[in-house]
Motif scaffolding. Sequence first.
Motif, PDB file in Angstrom:
ATOM      1  N   GLN A   1       9.044   7.860  -8.948  1.00 36.57           N
ATOM      2  CA  GLN A   1       7.767   8.554  -8.776  1.00 36.57           C
ATOM      3  C   GLN A   1       7.049   8.715 -10.113  1.00 36.57           C
ATOM      4  OE1 GLN A   1       9.336  12.052  -6.856  1.00 36.57           O
ATOM      5  NE2 GLN A   1       8.578  11.394  -4.851  1.00 36.57           N
ATOM      6  N   MET A   2       7.797   9.023 -11.164  1.00 35.29           N
ATOM      7  CA  MET A   2       7.185   9.146 -12.491  1.00 35.29           C
ATOM      8  C   MET A   2       6.616   7.796 -12.937  1.00 35.29           C
ATOM      9  SD  MET A   2       7.300  12.279 -13.145  1.00 35.29           S
ATOM     10  CE  MET A   2       6.652  12.172 -14.802  1.00 35.29           C
ATOM     11  N   GLY A   3       7.311   6.707 -12.595  1.00 34.10           N
ATOM     12  CA  GLY A   3       6.810   5.378 -12.917  1.00 34.10           C
ATOM     13  C   GLY A   3       5.491   5.097 -12.218  1.00 34.10           C
ATOM     14  N   ILE A   4       5.392   5.458 -10.959  1.00 32.92           N
ATOM     15  CA  ILE A   4       4.143   5.264 -10.222  1.00 32.92           C
ATOM     16  C   ILE A   4       3.012   6.046 -10.889  1.00 32.92           C
ATOM     17  CG2 ILE A   4       2.936   5.776  -8.060  1.00 32.92           C
ATOM     18  CD1 ILE A   4       5.498   5.035  -6.589  1.00 32.92           C
TER      19      ILE A   4
ATOM     20  N   ILE B   1      -0.261   4.264 -12.563  1.00 36.99           N
ATOM     21  CA  ILE B   1      -1.625   4.565 -12.128  1.00 36.99           C
ATOM     22  C   ILE B   1      -2.462   5.015 -13.311  1.00 36.99           C
ATOM     23  CG2 ILE B   1      -3.004   6.199 -10.761  1.00 36.99           C
ATOM     24  CD1 ILE B   1      -0.763   5.991  -8.618  1.00 36.99           C
ATOM     25  N   GLU B   2      -1.900   5.869 -14.159  1.00 36.41           N
ATOM     26  CA  GLU B   2      -2.630   6.315 -15.356  1.00 36.41           C
ATOM     27  C   GLU B   2      -3.022   5.123 -16.232  1.00 36.41           C
ATOM     28  OE1 GLU B   2       0.080   9.076 -17.154  1.00 36.41           O
ATOM     29  OE2 GLU B   2      -0.514  10.716 -15.832  1.00 36.41           O
TER      30      GLU B   2
ATOM     31  N   PHE C   1       6.504   1.951 -12.160  1.00 36.42           N
ATOM     32  CA  PHE C   1       5.369   1.693 -13.041  1.00 36.42           C
ATOM     33  C   PHE C   1       4.610   0.447 -12.580  1.00 36.42           C
ATOM     34  CE2 PHE C   1       3.349  -0.347 -16.641  1.00 36.42           C
ATOM     35  CZ  PHE C   1       2.627   0.706 -17.199  1.00 36.42           C
ATOM     36  N   ILE C   2       5.349  -0.608 -12.276  1.00 34.26           N
ATOM     37  CA  ILE C   2       4.713  -1.861 -11.842  1.00 34.26           C
ATOM     38  C   ILE C   2       3.929  -1.635 -10.551  1.00 34.26           C
ATOM     39  CG2 ILE C   2       5.199  -4.170 -10.951  1.00 34.26           C
ATOM     40  CD1 ILE C   2       7.559  -4.255 -12.985  1.00 34.26           C
ATOM     41  N   GLN C   3       4.504  -0.952  -9.599  1.00 36.75           N
ATOM     42  CA  GLN C   3       3.808  -0.709  -8.333  1.00 36.75           C
ATOM     43  C   GLN C   3       2.570   0.152  -8.533  1.00 36.75           C
ATOM     44  OE1 GLN C   3       6.042   0.425  -4.884  1.00 36.75           O
ATOM     45  NE2 GLN C   3       7.702  -0.996  -5.372  1.00 36.75           N
TER      46      GLN C   3
END
Length: 54
Positions: free
Chosen positions: A42-45, A49-50, A11-13
């Motif tokens: 991947q879900m965090g990314i 981004i959202e 999520f942070i990235q």
Amino acid sequence: MVDPNDFREGFIQGFRAIRGSAAALPAIPARPATPAGRTPFQMGIIRGIERGNE
């Protein structure tokens, strides 16, 4: 090496990829269900981004 089970780091990235590293981070959302073929990272990314695009 990235931990594929680390939703928070993903999520942070993802958020920083959109808003930059100087932007204040929002609260980390709850980890969603992970569909087949994806990792929590991947879900965090995707979520980061959202949120960065809001």
